[in-house]
Design an enzyme around this catalytic site. Structure first.
Site, short mmCIF file in Angstrom:
data_model
loop_
_atom_site.label_atom_id
_atom_site.label_comp_id
_atom_site.label_asym_id
_atom_site.label_seq_id
_atom_site.Cartn_x
_atom_site.Cartn_y
_atom_site.Cartn_z
N SER A 39 0.84 -1.19 0.00
CA SER A 39 0.00 0.00 0.00
C SER A 39 0.87 1.24 0.00
O SER A 39 2.02 1.21 0.46
CB SER A 39 -0.87 0.00 1.26
OG SER A 39 -1.55 1.23 1.40
N TYR A 52 -2.57 -0.91 10.19
CA TYR A 52 -2.59 -1.28 8.77
C TYR A 52 -1.21 -1.06 8.15
O TYR A 52 -0.68 -1.92 7.45
CB TYR A 52 -3.66 -0.46 8.04
CG TYR A 52 -3.74 -0.74 6.57
CD1 TYR A 52 -4.37 -1.89 6.10
CD2 TYR A 52 -3.20 0.12 5.63
CE1 TYR A 52 -4.46 -2.16 4.74
CE2 TYR A 52 -3.28 -0.13 4.27
CZ TYR A 52 -3.91 -1.28 3.84
OH TYR A 52 -3.98 -1.54 2.49
#
Length: 157
Positions: A39, A52
């Site tokens: 990401s 995350y």
């Protein structure tokens, strides 16, 4: 901690298990490419994304090490780092509301951040990610990272 464990089970341990399953065949063939998707949160610190980010950063380090370890067997390892992609409906795939994860003490801090998520200046499309995966899979250089989407490209720069 239950949320953090779910994140790591999926984003980190799931990825590592998949890689572990495919490496023996690639090593035996002395060819192949592992493309792990992380990401753009790994490209710059972002608020409200600590767990995350940690789960994705773990795969960044894992894949970077794999690139060195697997090169001796003719196998490459690459990273695709997508930006924010609201059209994927990612948030609808989890069994809780992100807002419910914010302690009351952080509500005032979080409100403008959630508001900004509603209308981002740049976003990533599914095709951006597909193109980056294709590029990574077919690139025979030692390049490791492939940001996907205009927002990820801007962060990487």
């Amino acid at each position: 901690m239950d949320y953090v464990r779910k994140l790591f089970d999926t984003n980190t341990f799931g990825t590592m298990a998949m890689v572990q399953a495919v490496i023996p065949q690639m090593r035996a063939r002395r060819s192949g490419v592992v493309v792990n998707v992380t990401s753009s949160v790994t490209l710059a610190p972002m608020p409200l994304a600590a767990a995350y980010t940690a789960s994705k950063q773990a795969i960044e380090g894992f894949t970077g090490s794999l690139a060195h370890e697997l090169a001796a067997f003719g196998v490459r390892a690459k990273l695709v780092e997508p930006g924010y992609a609201p059209t994927t409906r990612f948030s609808q795939n989890i069994d809780f509301a992100i807002e419910d994860m914010i302690p009351e003490a952080y509500a005032d801090f979080a409100a403008p951040i959630f508001a900004a998520f509603a209308s981002p200046a740049l976003t990533t499309r599914e095709t951006d990610v597909a193109e980056a995966v294709f590029l990574a899979a077919n690139d025979t250089s030692d390049r490791l990272r492939y940001p996907a989407g205009p927002d990820a490209v801007a962060l990487a720069a």
